[in-house]
Design an enzyme around this catalytic site. Structure first.
Site, PDB file in Angstrom:
ATOM      1  N   HIS A   1      11.568   0.860 -14.158  1.00 55.22           N
ATOM      2  CA  HIS A   1      12.713   1.028 -15.045  1.00 55.22           C
ATOM      3  C   HIS A   1      12.288   1.637 -16.375  1.00 55.22           C
ATOM      4  O   HIS A   1      13.005   2.478 -16.949  1.00 55.22           O
ATOM      5  CB  HIS A   1      13.386  -0.328 -15.267  1.00 55.22           C
ATOM      6  CG  HIS A   1      14.556  -0.270 -16.186  1.00 55.22           C
ATOM      7  ND1 HIS A   1      14.489  -0.706 -17.489  1.00 55.22           N
ATOM      8  CD2 HIS A   1      15.827   0.179 -16.009  1.00 55.22           C
ATOM      9  CE1 HIS A   1      15.667  -0.534 -18.064  1.00 55.22           C
ATOM     10  NE2 HIS A   1      16.498   0.001 -17.191  1.00 55.22           N
TER      11      HIS A   1
ATOM     12  N   GLU B   1      11.904   5.320 -15.929  1.00 61.44           N
ATOM     13  CA  GLU B   1      13.206   5.993 -15.906  1.00 61.44           C
ATOM     14  C   GLU B   1      13.672   6.317 -17.326  1.00 61.44           C
ATOM     15  O   GLU B   1      14.212   7.392 -17.587  1.00 61.44           O
ATOM     16  CB  GLU B   1      14.230   5.097 -15.198  1.00 61.44           C
ATOM     17  CG  GLU B   1      15.666   5.563 -15.320  1.00 61.44           C
ATOM     18  CD  GLU B   1      16.629   4.397 -15.417  1.00 61.44           C
ATOM     19  OE1 GLU B   1      17.555   4.469 -16.244  1.00 61.44           O
ATOM     20  OE2 GLU B   1      16.457   3.407 -14.681  1.00 61.44           O
ATOM     21  N   HIS B   2      13.427   5.388 -18.259  1.00 61.87           N
ATOM     22  CA  HIS B   2      13.825   5.617 -19.651  1.00 61.87           C
ATOM     23  C   HIS B   2      13.036   6.763 -20.279  1.00 61.87           C
ATOM     24  O   HIS B   2      13.514   7.421 -21.199  1.00 61.87           O
ATOM     25  CB  HIS B   2      13.605   4.347 -20.474  1.00 61.87           C
ATOM     26  CG  HIS B   2      14.771   3.409 -20.444  1.00 61.87           C
ATOM     27  ND1 HIS B   2      15.629   3.243 -21.491  1.00 61.87           N
ATOM     28  CD2 HIS B   2      15.226   2.590 -19.462  1.00 61.87           C
ATOM     29  CE1 HIS B   2      16.561   2.358 -21.185  1.00 61.87           C
ATOM     30  NE2 HIS B   2      16.340   1.939 -19.948  1.00 61.87           N
TER      31      HIS B   2
ATOM     32  N   GLU C   1      18.589  -3.457 -24.079  1.00 56.88           N
ATOM     33  CA  GLU C   1      19.314  -3.383 -22.814  1.00 56.88           C
ATOM     34  C   GLU C   1      19.222  -4.711 -22.068  1.00 56.88           C
ATOM     35  O   GLU C   1      20.195  -5.164 -21.451  1.00 56.88           O
ATOM     36  CB  GLU C   1      18.757  -2.253 -21.942  1.00 56.88           C
ATOM     37  CG  GLU C   1      19.484  -2.099 -20.608  1.00 56.88           C
ATOM     38  CD  GLU C   1      18.931  -0.958 -19.783  1.00 56.88           C
ATOM     39  OE1 GLU C   1      19.234  -0.896 -18.579  1.00 56.88           O
ATOM     40  OE2 GLU C   1      18.185  -0.125 -20.337  1.00 56.88           O
TER      41      GLU C   1
ATOM     42  N   GLU D   1      11.259   3.600 -26.805  1.00 58.29           N
ATOM     43  CA  GLU D   1      11.981   3.149 -25.619  1.00 58.29           C
ATOM     44  C   GLU D   1      11.738   1.672 -25.330  1.00 58.29           C
ATOM     45  O   GLU D   1      12.569   1.016 -24.706  1.00 58.29           O
ATOM     46  CB  GLU D   1      11.590   3.988 -24.403  1.00 58.29           C
ATOM     47  CG  GLU D   1      12.189   5.376 -24.407  1.00 58.29           C
ATOM     48  CD  GLU D   1      13.692   5.355 -24.608  1.00 58.29           C
ATOM     49  OE1 GLU D   1      14.401   4.737 -23.782  1.00 58.29           O
ATOM     50  OE2 GLU D   1      14.169   5.937 -25.599  1.00 58.29           O
TER      51      GLU D   1
END
Length: 444
Positions: free
Chosen positions: A101, A104-105, A167, A160
């Site tokens: 994940h 992906e960022h 998030e 990030e």
């Protein structure tokens, strides 16, 4: 729970990052009372058949690296192109959980030739949209643009890191996501599928550039990647671009205890119950999808429920997610289990017929536009190594009858110990032994 070809319900198994896209709406519902419209119904059926016959061919080419290039050219003025990669949180361990994940960022933070600003300006100037998401078994990056336009640093990592931590806080307020994470944790204890996609906070704070590079080197292999496209896109041009950008850069190697979180201050109870199902390619998958559609979904104002069928490569979860008043939780669970037992013993042909028709309708409604078609191609290529033609899929759905439903549901539901996750004011939730005893009522 499509699913690759026709997911009846989209679960919160994937955390999406969205630039310019709205969430895709999936049409869902219980297989309710049938209606007859005479000649109109006949014309609708004929029109649907004609649409199926006019579906363009899905072309597939395999490069020397093992990368599969799959496309459907419908001649539209827009197209969707993306990479579907057989790599998600399932391929992590306890120490690097959250890396997929995190990676992906980092995808749109710039390249060797373009800074993040240059990349964003170039995409915005052509009116395109970028999208990416991570699930437990797949990572996806794709873009939507006009067909005519189809032609990692330490500072960004630190930035990030904070984005992902924020998030995570947002996800923790989404009780549906929380319940499904708990459900996976209890259903797949001590395995990678039981871990969350975002990973624990301590991992997010410690993931380094080396961790990201190691993950790419280990899992982003040619045979585990599909380059998919749909819309106004030429397969031959796509193939040339794949050879240009991926030709020499890819390696050819392949690389039950219930969880209860009680909080009496919450106004509603959130809980899920599921049994172990099967993987994408198992012969019983279609039958379980029909059974899932037959159970259906309900509006929360009447005691909310969402039937789901989540499939992975070699396993799955089939069950129901519910939201209800604290005083009704036992009654609702009792009704659900009673319906499950009826699937095993006395479901009727008319009920199964309605579910079959609804599943086929939802399947076609989901393939509306280049983006869902592209996603369908990429997902099916990873799951089945081919794209199943719609007529074949419809024939497999039509082969399911009441006897098949009873046999398959008995195999996976009857007298099985379910996985359970619950959050909120759950004092009235029956104990685990009581719930298990309701999975094996005596048949008539």
């Amino acid at each position: 729970m499509a699913a690759a070809a026709a997911r009846a319900v989209l679960l919160p198994a994937a955390r999406r990052r969205l630039w310019g896209f709205g969430e895709r709406l999936l049409i869902r519902g219980a297989a309710g009372r049938s209606s007859y419209f005479g000649e109109n119904r006949l014309r609708s059926t004929q029109a649907a058949t004609q649409v199926v016959l006019n579906v363009p061919e899905t072309r597939v080419t395999i490069l020397e690296s093992g990368l599969r290039v799959a496309s459907e050219d419908s001649g539209l003025s827009t197209c969707t192109v993306g990479l579907w990669i057989d790599a998600g949180s399932r391929y992590e361990n306890e120490k690097n959980n959250g890396t997929a994940h995190f990676l992906e960022h980092m995808a749109f933070k710039g390249t060797k030739k373009r800074s993040q600003l240059d990349l964003e300006l170039e995409i915005e100037n052509m009116g395109a949209h970028l999208n990416a998401y991570t699930s437990r078994e797949q990572t996806v990056y794709y873009a939507k643009a006009f067909s005519k336009d189809f032609t990692l640093g330490e500072a960004e990592i630190e930035r990030e890191r904070g984005v992902i931590l924020r998030e995570m806080q947002e996800v923790e307020t989404n009780l549906q996501e929380v319940v499904f994470d708990y459900l996976h944790a209890t259903a797949y204890q001590n395995t990678a599928l039981g871990r969350t996609i975002l990973g624990p906070t301590e991992n997010i704070k410690s993931i380094s550039r080396k961790d990201l590079v190691d993950y790419i080197t280990t899992h982003y292999k040619g045979p585990r990647i599909v380059l998919a496209a749909a819309g106004g896109v030429s397969h031959d041009e796509l193939l040339d671009l794949a050879k240009l950008h991926f030709g020499d850069s890819l390696c050819t190697d392949k690389g039950e205890i219930p969880i209860r979180v009680r909080d009496d201050k919450m106004p509603l109870a959130y809980f899920a119950i599921a049994v172990e199902a099967v993987g994408w390619a198992h012969p019983d998958t279609i039958c379980l999808m029909v059974a899932n559609t037959l159970i259906g979904n309900w509006d929360r104002s009447f005691g909310g429920g969402m039937s789901f069928n989540t499939s992975y490569t070699d396993t799955g979860l089939w069950g129901l997610y519910m939201v209800c008043e604290p005083a009704t939780i036992a009654d609702m669970l009792h009704v659900v289990q009673k319906e499950w037992m009826r699937l095993c013993t006395s479901v009727t042909e008319s009920e199964v017929a309605r579910a079959r028709n609804l599943l086929k309708t939802n399947m076609l409604l989901q393939l509306d536009g280049s983006t869902p078609i592209c996603e369908d191609i990429g997902r099916q290529m990873l799951c089945y190594n081919r794209r199943i033609p719609i007529p074949e899929l419809e024939a497999r759905i039509d082969a399911v009858n009441a006897e098949t439903i009873r046999e398959v549901c008995t195999k996976y539901i009857y007298n099985k110990s379910p996985a359970i996750a619950a959050v909120g004011p759950i004092e009235q939730l029956p104990d685990f032994n009581q719930i298990c005893s309701n999975m094996c009522w005596l048949r008539n």
